[in-house]
Design a protein around this motif. Structure first.
Motif, short mmCIF file in Angstrom:
data_model
loop_
_atom_site.label_atom_id
_atom_site.label_comp_id
_atom_site.label_asym_id
_atom_site.label_seq_id
_atom_site.Cartn_x
_atom_site.Cartn_y
_atom_site.Cartn_z
N MET A 1 -6.29 -17.66 -35.80
CA MET A 1 -6.75 -19.11 -35.07
C MET A 1 -7.49 -19.73 -36.21
O MET A 1 -7.55 -20.75 -36.59
CB MET A 1 -7.40 -19.15 -33.98
CG MET A 1 -7.50 -20.47 -33.21
SD MET A 1 -6.13 -21.18 -32.79
CE MET A 1 -6.59 -22.73 -32.16
N ALA A 4 -5.39 -21.19 -38.86
CA ALA A 4 -4.72 -22.29 -38.64
C ALA A 4 -5.78 -23.41 -38.74
O ALA A 4 -5.31 -24.60 -39.14
CB ALA A 4 -4.18 -22.28 -37.02
N GLN A 5 -7.14 -23.33 -38.30
CA GLN A 5 -8.00 -24.32 -38.67
C GLN A 5 -8.11 -24.85 -40.06
O GLN A 5 -8.29 -25.95 -40.55
CB GLN A 5 -9.29 -24.02 -37.91
CG GLN A 5 -9.20 -24.02 -36.63
CD GLN A 5 -10.45 -22.99 -35.76
OE1 GLN A 5 -11.37 -22.83 -36.67
NE2 GLN A 5 -10.79 -23.11 -34.50
N ASN A 34 -1.34 -30.22 -35.55
CA ASN A 34 -2.25 -29.16 -34.92
C ASN A 34 -1.45 -28.56 -33.58
O ASN A 34 -1.64 -27.39 -33.47
CB ASN A 34 -3.25 -29.75 -34.31
CG ASN A 34 -4.19 -29.02 -33.23
OD1 ASN A 34 -4.70 -28.13 -34.08
ND2 ASN A 34 -4.51 -29.36 -32.05
N GLN A 35 -0.46 -29.19 -33.19
CA GLN A 35 0.40 -28.87 -32.07
C GLN A 35 1.23 -27.67 -32.56
O GLN A 35 1.62 -26.77 -32.05
CB GLN A 35 1.04 -29.94 -31.48
CG GLN A 35 1.92 -29.40 -30.31
CD GLN A 35 2.84 -30.59 -29.76
OE1 GLN A 35 2.73 -31.97 -30.15
NE2 GLN A 35 3.72 -30.31 -28.70
N ARG A 38 -0.46 -24.31 -33.35
CA ARG A 38 -0.73 -23.78 -32.21
C ARG A 38 0.51 -23.17 -31.57
O ARG A 38 0.50 -21.69 -31.06
CB ARG A 38 -1.26 -24.67 -31.13
CG ARG A 38 -2.81 -25.07 -31.42
CD ARG A 38 -3.34 -26.24 -30.47
NE ARG A 38 -4.63 -26.68 -30.75
CZ ARG A 38 -5.47 -25.77 -29.79
NH1 ARG A 38 -5.51 -24.67 -29.25
NH2 ARG A 38 -6.93 -26.25 -30.15
N GLU A 39 1.51 -23.67 -31.44
CA GLU A 39 2.66 -23.16 -30.98
C GLU A 39 3.38 -21.83 -31.94
O GLU A 39 3.90 -20.81 -31.44
CB GLU A 39 3.89 -24.21 -30.90
CG GLU A 39 3.61 -25.26 -29.95
CD GLU A 39 4.65 -26.45 -29.79
OE1 GLU A 39 5.40 -26.34 -30.84
OE2 GLU A 39 4.34 -27.15 -29.09
N ALA A 41 1.48 -20.06 -33.79
CA ALA A 41 0.77 -19.04 -33.84
C ALA A 41 1.02 -17.88 -32.77
O ALA A 41 1.02 -16.59 -33.00
CB ALA A 41 -0.57 -19.52 -33.67
N LYS A 42 1.61 -18.13 -31.69
CA LYS A 42 2.10 -17.49 -30.60
C LYS A 42 3.24 -16.55 -30.98
O LYS A 42 3.55 -15.28 -30.67
CB LYS A 42 2.47 -18.09 -29.28
CG LYS A 42 1.28 -19.05 -28.84
CD LYS A 42 1.78 -19.95 -27.58
CE LYS A 42 0.82 -20.89 -27.20
NZ LYS A 42 1.16 -21.60 -26.07
N ASP A 207 -7.76 -32.81 -28.02
CA ASP A 207 -7.68 -31.60 -27.01
C ASP A 207 -8.83 -31.75 -26.49
O ASP A 207 -9.07 -31.07 -25.50
CB ASP A 207 -7.06 -30.54 -27.90
CG ASP A 207 -5.58 -30.71 -28.34
OD1 ASP A 207 -4.86 -31.43 -27.51
OD2 ASP A 207 -5.42 -30.04 -29.09
N SER A 268 -15.99 -21.91 -31.91
CA SER A 268 -15.36 -20.69 -31.52
C SER A 268 -16.34 -19.58 -31.18
O SER A 268 -15.84 -18.85 -29.89
CB SER A 268 -14.70 -20.01 -32.60
OG SER A 268 -13.51 -20.90 -33.19
#
Length: 461
Positions: A1, A4-5, A34-35, A38-39, A41-42, A207, A268
């Motif tokens: 995470m 990603a940031q 950002n969306q 996040r997607e 990353a899974k 968000d 975080s």
């Protein structure tokens, strides 16, 4: 995470160059990025992929748009040259700061050329013969919201949705309104603070919402469900008055409290950042970042403005300069803005003081500030807030808008100092206001808890 940031922060920093011709698309782009991050990353099993991608993307963007920031660490100290997206700001002569070269050079007078003037031919060509008065006429009160029975302390539209409006109140709650329904509805209520909520801020992707209260708590909320995701307790146990997400890295939140402490927290972990703690002379009442996130401005209860250098990697704060505005009177609002114009790109500060004034300062290349204009605004000791008018970038002049204790919303012409418009409809002091991203709506809130959403003329619904 965390990777990603870092990627999102990198894209945000270059966003001004990539989307320079379409400023309305910048927030939409970052939100979509950002969306996707996040997607994806899974689906990624190897965490090193993001780190490799970050290095590669940083290299490509640097090659295309130029390096925005160069760091050269040496021993315990460091020398840094940082290029802001919209402006250059030299902080001081401290060995920690190196003068930055300006990317754009204004042809206007270095002191008087704060805004596009009436001789700005390019801006005049864009708007034709339409005057400031005509641009800031409002056709109606689009909505009147009275869900809160106590003062609404702050109000903000989400970054890219004029139908989404949030507010904080002295009743200890926050509300997110859906203006697309008739009548408007509350999409979610944020409940958890035990004392008045003094300030809040949206994350860049909308968000999250961060809020601070007189109960000494800083809370992070899911803006969709209204769930409180994290509670950050100020160990000083004092009232907290203001908060801001870092504009490029929303993992950092900065707060100001009644002891004059300015603190940086890691969202975080919920922990205070080491080295991210500094002080103003009095209670810290207002905060504002520049667009690059390298300079933090803070206003206190004793009438001073402080400039702090913000390290975007570590979150550390370092004091740079102090300016005394009005001794003994609080700085209830401070707003940073770069004038996005062909004729003038100079950064400015808009400052409300409880001495009954609204002041516009130009930020000079050496980091000092110069008073361009002072407006008389009825204050009566209330913490009143103001805003730059978005349309100022395209007009022959420029406007600022502010609340007041005489129950009116004032629009001032920056060049002449005259009142362009005055909105009347509230029955108590107007404490804060904000624009929708497309400039069609202006929302104002008052001491009695009433919110009015005003519709500007010649705009589409």
């Amino acid at each position: 995470m965390e990777a990603a940031q870092q990627i999102l922060a990198l894209d945000a920093r270059y966003n001004s160059y990539r989307m320079s011709a379409f400023p309305q698309h910048r927030t939409l782009y970052i939100r979509r990025r950002n969306q996707l991050l996040r997607e994806n990353a899974k689906l990624e099993a190897d965490p090193t992929i993001r780190k490799k991608y970050y290095k590669l993307r940083a290299h490509i963007l640097s090659q295309k748009y130029g390096a925005l920031e160069r760091r050269n660490q040496s021993g315990a100290g460091s020398r840094m040259s940082t290029q802001s997206m919209d402006s250059m700001l030299v902080m001081d002569s401290s060995p920690h700061f190196v003068p930055a070269q300006k990317r754009h050079h204004s042809t206007l007078d270095p002191i008087r050329g704060v805004v596009p003037t009436r001789s700005a031919e390019a801006s005049r060509a864009m708007v034709g013969s339409v005057s400031l008065v005509e641009h800031y006429e409002f056709s109606s009160m689009e909505h009147i919201l009275d869900q809160h029975k106590q003062a609404v302390t702050a109000i903000r539209f989400s970054n890219d949705d004029k139908a989404c409006l949030a507010c904080s109140s002295q009743d200890g709650n926050l509300s997110v309104f859906d203006l697309s329904t008739d009548p408007p509805s509350i999409s979610c209520a944020l409940k958890g603070h035990t004392q008045p909520v003094n300030d809040f801020d949206w994350s860049i992707s909308n968000d999250f919402i961060v809020s601070v209260s007189s109960d000494g708590m800083c809370r992070l909320w899911d803006s969709i469900s209204g769930k409180c995701l994290r509670v950050i307790r100020d160990t000083s146990g004092v009232q907290t008055y203001c908060c801001r997400f870092h504009p490029l890295n929303n993992n950092f939140v900065t707060t100001g409290n009644s002891k004059g402490q300015v603190k940086v927290f890691n969202v975080s972990t919920g922990m205070a950042v080491k080295g991210g703690n500094t002080k103003t002379a009095g209670s810290t009442l207002s905060l504002a970042f520049d667009s690059s996130g390298t300079v933090l401005w803070a206003g206190d209860g004793k009438g001073s403005i402080f400039a702090f250098y913000f390290d975007q990697v570590s979150g550390k704060l370092q004091r740079s300069k102090r300016f005394v505005v009005s001794p003994g009177y609080g700085i209830s609002c401070i707003t940073w803005r770069s004038w996005i114009s062909r004729e003038a790109r100079d950064p400015s500060l808009l400052v409300n003081s409880t001495d009954g004034s609204l002041r516009l300062y130009r930020i000079l290349p050496d980091g000092n500030i110069f008073l361009k204009r002072k407006f008389a605004v009825p204050h009566d000791g209330y913490n009143i807030r103001s805003a730059f008018c978005p349309l100022m970038s395209f007009l022959q002049g420029a406007c600022v808008v502010t609340g007041s204790s005489d129950m009116s919303v004032y629009f001032f012409d920056v060049e002449t100092g005259s009142i362009v418009n005055k909105l009347q409809g509230h029955s108590s002091p107007v404490l804060a206001l904000c624009w929708a991203y497309d400039e069609s709506l202006l929302a104002s809130c008052a001491l009695d808890g009433t919110i009015i959403v005003w519709k500007r003329n010649n705009t589409k619904s």
